[in-house]
Design a protein around this motif. Structure first.
Motif, PDB file in Angstrom:
ATOM      1  N   LEU A 223       1.488   1.929   7.170  1.00 44.92           N
ATOM      2  CA  LEU A 223       2.680   1.842   7.386  1.00 44.92           C
ATOM      3  C   LEU A 223       3.563   2.836   6.235  1.00 44.92           C
ATOM      4  O   LEU A 223       4.768   3.129   6.079  1.00 44.92           O
ATOM      5  N   GLU A 224       2.864   2.727   5.150  1.00 46.93           N
ATOM      6  CA  GLU A 224       3.410   3.236   3.902  1.00 46.93           C
ATOM      7  C   GLU A 224       4.902   2.537   3.342  1.00 46.93           C
ATOM      8  O   GLU A 224       5.728   3.184   2.709  1.00 46.93           O
ATOM      9  N   MET A 225       4.779   1.503   3.883  1.00 47.67           N
ATOM     10  CA  MET A 225       6.074   0.524   3.593  1.00 47.67           C
ATOM     11  C   MET A 225       5.500  -0.901   2.741  1.00 47.67           C
ATOM     12  O   MET A 225       4.696  -1.475   3.330  1.00 47.67           O
TER      13      MET A 225
ATOM     14  N   GLU B 271       6.281  -4.110  -0.109  1.00 53.35           N
ATOM     15  CA  GLU B 271       7.192  -5.307  -0.949  1.00 53.35           C
ATOM     16  C   GLU B 271       6.415  -5.272  -2.351  1.00 53.35           C
ATOM     17  O   GLU B 271       5.284  -5.495  -2.483  1.00 53.35           O
TER      18      GLU B 271
ATOM     19  N   ASP C 147      -2.624   1.227   3.051  1.00 54.28           N
ATOM     20  CA  ASP C 147      -1.398   1.335   2.112  1.00 54.28           C
ATOM     21  C   ASP C 147      -1.772   0.836   0.522  1.00 54.28           C
ATOM     22  O   ASP C 147      -1.125   1.278  -0.349  1.00 54.28           O
TER      23      ASP C 147
ATOM     24  N   LYS D 195       2.931  -6.152   2.418  1.00 49.48           N
ATOM     25  CA  LYS D 195       3.562  -5.429   3.411  1.00 49.48           C
ATOM     26  C   LYS D 195       5.022  -5.829   3.392  1.00 49.48           C
ATOM     27  O   LYS D 195       5.446  -6.662   3.193  1.00 49.48           O
ATOM     28  N   GLY D 196       5.697  -4.679   3.612  1.00 50.50           N
ATOM     29  CA  GLY D 196       7.437  -4.491   3.263  1.00 50.50           C
ATOM     30  C   GLY D 196       8.143  -3.723   4.078  1.00 50.50           C
ATOM     31  O   GLY D 196       7.396  -2.856   5.037  1.00 50.50           O
ATOM     32  N   ASP D 197       9.220  -3.176   3.681  1.00 54.77           N
ATOM     33  CA  ASP D 197      10.490  -2.404   4.096  1.00 54.77           C
ATOM     34  C   ASP D 197      10.548  -1.188   3.232  1.00 54.77           C
ATOM     35  O   ASP D 197      11.541  -0.752   3.328  1.00 54.77           O
ATOM     36  N   THR D 198       9.960  -1.181   2.226  1.00 56.69           N
ATOM     37  CA  THR D 198      10.289  -0.161   1.215  1.00 56.69           C
ATOM     38  C   THR D 198       9.318   0.713   1.086  1.00 56.69           C
ATOM     39  O   THR D 198       8.043   0.610   0.866  1.00 56.69           O
ATOM     40  N   SER D 199       9.407   2.071   1.076  1.00 54.84           N
ATOM     41  CA  SER D 199       8.502   3.065   0.803  1.00 54.84           C
ATOM     42  C   SER D 199       7.658   2.941  -0.419  1.00 54.84           C
ATOM     43  O   SER D 199       8.264   2.325  -1.621  1.00 54.84           O
TER      44      SER D 199
END
Length: 210
Positions: free
Chosen positions: A155-157, A159, A174, A197-201
């Motif tokens: 995902l390359e995203m 936390e 990742d 896993k998160g929502d920041t690059s």
């Protein structure tokens, strides 16, 4: 091009690390494997390999010039003291002798306080001891502590925090990308941090500890 030694290159995460490095314009991977029959996977892709056993003398691994090291090796619970702890220490010592620029360690969430773990306590103690040894080695380092590893797509995203205070999963892809991005001198320099896993690059998240 800098030469990056990948310890544990034949593992699931290790192969992903080598693949990322091989596609990079800045790095040349050197896959450290324990057995000769593990070399073909890499040599078929024109990737340089070196034989090295973490349970033996690892100094000969540095016969070729090495600039930086990623430690992604593990015994899968078979010999956590000999490989995950003492093997890591040996490679740290050999890296120091070889004057490498940076050592990136794949650790594990929970390695900061292994005594509090309800599972895998021996493994986490071994990782804790290896991490502490690296911190006190004088080498420039990054210690990456992921949550539960999955084989999900990249995902390359993520936390990222020095201490997340919660559990979570993250794909090996990742984790591999985070380890490679941590190779740079100014990225996560002498930092220890946890990722899930998160929502920041990945690149943006790493700025937190850079």
């Amino acid at each position: 091009m800098e030469n990056i030694l990948v310890a544990g290159a034949n593992g699931t995460t290790g192969k992903k690390i080598v693949d990322i490095l091989n596609k990079s314009q800045h790095y040349n991977p050197i896959a450290m494997v324990r057995k000769e029959d593990q070399q073909a996977y890499f040599t078929d892709q024109n990737i340089q390999t070196v034989l090295g056993d973490l349970e033996a003398d690892v100094n000969p691994v540095f016969t070729s010039p090495i600039d930086r090291v990623i430690f992604a090796a593990g015994s899968a619970g078979k010999n956590v003291i000999g490989v995950d702890q003492e093997g890591a220490k040996k490679l740290i010592d050999a890296s120091k002798k070889a004057n490498i620029k940076k050592f990136v360690m794949l650790s594990s969430m929970g390695a900061d306080k292994p005594e509090e773990a309800t599972q895998l306590q021996d493994y986490l103690k071994a990782k804790h001891n290896a991490d502490e040894y690296l911190k006190n080695s004088g080498l420039s380092y990054s210690i990456v502590r992921p949550g539960t590893l999955t084989n999900d797509s990249q995902l390359e995203m993520i936390e990222l925090e020095q201490k997340l205070n919660k559990h979570g999963e993250i794909s090996r892809a990742d984790v591999a990308q985070t380890l490679v991005q941590s190779l740079e001198d100014k990225t996560a320099a002498n930092a220890t941090f946890e990722i899930i896993k998160g929502d920041t690059s990945i690149q943006k998240a790493l700025h937190k500890v850079s």
